[in-house]
Enzyme design. Structure first.
Site, PDB file in Angstrom:
ATOM      1  N   LYS A  43      20.158  11.606  -4.377  1.00 47.47           N
ATOM      2  CA  LYS A  43      20.031  10.200  -4.085  1.00 47.47           C
ATOM      3  C   LYS A  43      19.502   9.989  -2.675  1.00 47.47           C
ATOM      4  O   LYS A  43      18.912   8.958  -2.371  1.00 47.47           O
ATOM      5  CB  LYS A  43      21.381   9.499  -4.200  1.00 47.47           C
ATOM      6  CG  LYS A  43      21.977   9.464  -5.570  1.00 47.47           C
ATOM      7  CD  LYS A  43      23.287   8.683  -5.526  1.00 47.47           C
ATOM      8  CE  LYS A  43      24.036   8.757  -6.816  1.00 47.47           C
ATOM      9  NZ  LYS A  43      25.318   8.079  -6.732  1.00 47.47           N
ATOM     10  N   ASP A 103      18.431  21.327   5.924  1.00 48.29           N
ATOM     11  CA  ASP A 103      19.333  22.012   6.846  1.00 48.29           C
ATOM     12  C   ASP A 103      19.441  23.485   6.468  1.00 48.29           C
ATOM     13  O   ASP A 103      18.670  24.293   6.959  1.00 48.29           O
ATOM     14  CB  ASP A 103      20.677  21.293   7.014  1.00 48.29           C
ATOM     15  CG  ASP A 103      21.414  21.012   5.727  1.00 48.29           C
ATOM     16  OD1 ASP A 103      21.080  21.589   4.680  1.00 48.29           O
ATOM     17  OD2 ASP A 103      22.365  20.223   5.775  1.00 48.29           O
TER      18      ASP A 103
END
Length: 174
Positions: A43, A103
């Site tokens: 999302k 990340d």
């Protein structure tokens, strides 16, 4: 301003985000000389994907995948769960894979592998945010909005257990 009782610190303003997206769209269009498919990761990247595609002056098609690696924690769990797959066949397609944040690299790497298995002709990656110091696998995005420090971030589609997505700026949770 706070989230879940924790204070927030402004990291990237709405105006900075808008300007950088325009620059990214120009760079991406220089690479893609023919129509391409934008695949946004839900999302978190839905806001970024929407703003990015509106900045293109070339025709694009759009599809979404929903993968999860965080759950309700602040740390990636190192594996992904495919919640929603693509709605179309991508055999022979040129793909721009769009994510909110890079990340550890696990999510983007696994999704790239999945798109390769589905027969994508070419896959380029675009991330709004890059936390280089968190990388656990070798992966560099082709297009990067901002390099950011190793802080937990919310806003502009990024959330903490579904809170904070609606914020127009990007904040660090302190």
């Amino acid at each position: 301003m706070d989230i879940k009782g924790r204070p927030l610190k402004l990291l990237i303003s709405e105006e900075e985000i808008k300007n950088r997206i325009r620059e990214l769209a120009e760079d991406i269009q220089k690479h893609f000389s023919e129509p391409f498919l934008v695949v946004g990761l839900l999302k978190g990247a839905f806001v970024f994907t929407a703003d990015l595609i509106r900045s293109f002056s070339v025709p694009v098609k759009v599809d979404f995948m929903w993968v999860s690696s965080y759950g309700s924690s602040q740390e990636s769990q190192g594996h992904i769960k495919l919640v929603k797959d693509l709605d179309r066949d991508i055999e022979g397609q040129r793909i721009l894979l769009v994510d909110d944040i890079l990340d550890t690299g696990h999510t983007l790497l696994e999704v790239c592998r999945l798109l390769e298995l589905k027969g994508a002709k070419e896959i380029k990656t675009c991330v709004l945010l890059d936390k280089r110091e968190r990388r656990k696998v070798y992966l560099e995005a082709d297009f990067v909005g901002f390099e950011v420090p190793n802080l937990f971030l919310v806003g502009y589609g990024l959330d903490w257990d579904e809170e904070g997505r609606n914020l127009k700026d990007i904040y660090a949770v302190l």
